[in-house]
Design an enzyme around this catalytic site. Structure first.
Site, PDB file in Angstrom:
ATOM      1  CB  SER A   2      -0.862   0.057   1.023  1.00  0.00           C
ATOM      2  OG  SER A   2      -2.054   0.786   0.808  1.00  0.00           O
ATOM      3  CG  ASP A   6      -6.553  -3.060  -3.728  1.00  0.00           C
ATOM      4  OD1 ASP A   6      -7.717  -2.573  -2.900  1.00  0.00           O
ATOM      5  OD2 ASP A   6      -5.563  -2.383  -3.689  1.00  0.00           O
ATOM      6  CG  HIS A  10      -5.093  -2.772  -0.211  1.00  0.00           C
ATOM      7  ND1 HIS A  10      -4.675  -2.186  -1.119  1.00  0.00           N
ATOM      8  CD2 HIS A  10      -4.592  -1.996   1.003  1.00  0.00           C
ATOM      9  CE1 HIS A  10      -3.896  -0.960  -0.921  1.00  0.00           C
ATOM     10  NE2 HIS A  10      -4.047  -0.953   0.271  1.00  0.00           N
TER      11      HIS A  10
END
Length: 491
Positions: A180, A415, A468
């Site tokens: 991320s 995601d 994610h």
């Protein structure tokens, strides 16, 4: 004379032992509340202090490789945020334990050995970074103002001091990994590490490469990825997609065209009730949450309590409060709004991280892992003042990969926060020759995703059906590509 030499030798051995072994003994984690049994390898945790007035204290948890600690790689793991603790990865993704919710109200989670822990093939350093995140702290909270370049420099200093503390691992291959917003952390830290190596800064880190999962990279590529992703996944109609294409002309992130903004608003409304971190997972809305583990909310941070008493936390692994990049790519230059700030304006979607919050705020757990009381209450993500000041990561990736460092960029393909469509586009944009054309890769005999390998040891990989935080959704598949890539095997 011989006796004097012997005494001097014994004294030198004593000093060596004091410098190198006793501090490690002090950092040794001997047991953990909630776990019964023997650790498969040694665990160490504590602080590396960066000089200053007052100093900064960076917290780490190190799991020694269960396989061959002398030879196996050492991997620094960074969660994103910015402002989120790397215990996210430890508790919910690829740490040595799986956490089971307590069967009794007020009890601690029960820990079981994780068969797909990444520590089975590598030593993993979980670092709370930057200062103010997780258990990392300073008595001067004005230090809790950070940016990309400062965070990278301090993480590099941490690594130098950490290897001084653990010199037996300095010869091991060293990698950096994360997900991320760590898509910003990792290339910037790696760049500082490489500069240090070239300058002869001691100790010389045996840096080999890095891996980034569902990472932000470039505001244009990330920002223009959602609409094509939503269309390809069947989330918006052909008509809406074609209208957006015509009105926005491929610019979905900062168009000043009023008609473009209207169609993007319409698309946002269509997608609003989906779990943006994994479109396959349910989204738990206000009033629908059921606390299957605990009925008591007193342990929760204020940010949870603000949600209202009807919004109860979920069971283990049905959580994402404070997820690594808080709302949606892209990351724009300047000060980044974090979850505690966003919550004043938007409803936190689909999220919860109860078990980590219970466990890491337990006094016995904190004592076992040597977390100082001065660090305050642990929460997954904190309200920092953080500036994105490193710009696009494209030049970082280009410079590092063309300098001989191995790179793996992976994406959970469901995601919607940092869609794989943008990541695939920017990896192609580097212009490297394809050396292994797009093909499936397998785990446990099944297609687990797809992979494309480029020149300069640069690889892009997708994980089928993952969101994610890939290891959270696909632990076995993640362990397989992680271990194969580290070993230089064909994935």
């Amino acid at each position: 004379m011989a006796m004097l030499n012997l005494m001097l030798f014994l004294m030198s051995i004593s000093v060596f032992m004091a410098l190198h072994f006793y501090p490690l003994e002090a950092a040794l984690v001997r047991s953990l509340p909630g776990f019964k049994g023997t650790f498969p390898s040694k665990h160490y945790s504590g602080y590396v202090t960066l000089e200053g007035n007052p100093p900064k204290n960076l917290f780490y948890y190190f799991v020694v490789s269960e396989k061959n600690p002398v030879r196996d790689p050492v991997v620094l793991w960074l969660n994103g945020g910015p402002g989120c603790s790397s215990f996210d990865g430890f508790v919910y993704e690829h740490g040595p334990f799986n956490f089971e919710a307590a069967k009794q109200r007020g009890g601690l989670p029960v820990l079981h050995l994780n068969p797909y822990s990444w520590s089975k093939v590598a030593g993993i350093i979980y670092l709370d970074s930057p200062i103010g995140v997780g258990f990392s702290y300073s008595v001067n909270t004005s230090y809790y103002v950070n940016g990309d370049l400062q965070t990278a420099a301090e993480t590099h200093l941490f690594l130098l001091k950490w290897f001084e503390k653990f010199p037996e691992f300095i010869a091991n291959p060293f990698y950096i990994a994360g997900e991320s917003y760590a898509g910003i952390y990792i290339p910037t830290v790696a760049s500082d590490v490489v500069k240090g190596i070239k300058a002869g800064v001691k100790p010389i880190i045996n840096f080999k490469g890095y891996m980034v999962g569902n990472g932000v990279c470039d505001s244009d590529y990330d920002g223009n990825s959602l609409v094509p992703f939503a269309h390809g996944m069947g989330l918006i109609s052909d008509h809406m997609f074609k209208e957006a294409e015509v009105l926005c002309k491929g610019n979905y992130r900062n168009s000043i065209n009023v008609d473009c903004q209207k169609i993007l608003t319409k698309i946002d409304r269509v997608l609003d009730d989906l779990n943006r971190y994994d479109i396959l997972e349910p989204c738990f809305h206000s009033g629908e949450l059921k606390d299957v583990a605990n009925g008591n909310m007193s342990f929760l941070p204020e940010s949870f309590k603000q949600l209202g008493s009807t919004e109860r936390p979920l069971a283990v692994r049905k959580r994402m409060f404070g997820r690594a990049w808080p709302f949606r790519a892209p990351v724009e230059d300047g000060i980044i709004p974090l979850w505690p700030q966003l919550m004043r304006k938007v409803t936190v979607p689909c999220l919860d991280d109860v078990q980590a919050t219970i466990w890491l705020n337990n006094d016995a757990v904190r004592k076992a892992i040597h977390a100082n009381p001065e660090s305050g209450n642990w929460s997954l993500c904190v309200d920092l003042r953080y500036t994105h000041d490193a710009g696009s990561m494209l030049s970082y990736h280009k410079n590092l990969s063309s300098s001989g460092y191995r790179v793996l960029i992976y994406s959970g393909d469901h995601d919607m926060c940092v869609p794989f469509t943008g990541t695939q586009a920017w990896t192609q944009s580097l212009g490297y020759q394809i050396v292994d054309e797009w093909r499936p890769w397998r785990s446990n005999g099944q297609v687990a995703g797809f992979i494309q390998e480029y020149a300069n040891n640069f690889t892009f990989l997708t994980v089928k059906g993952a969101g994610h935080t890939v290891p959270e959704y696909k632990p076995r598949e993640s362990f397989d590509f992680f271990s194969r890539w580290l070993n230089g095997q064909r994935i």
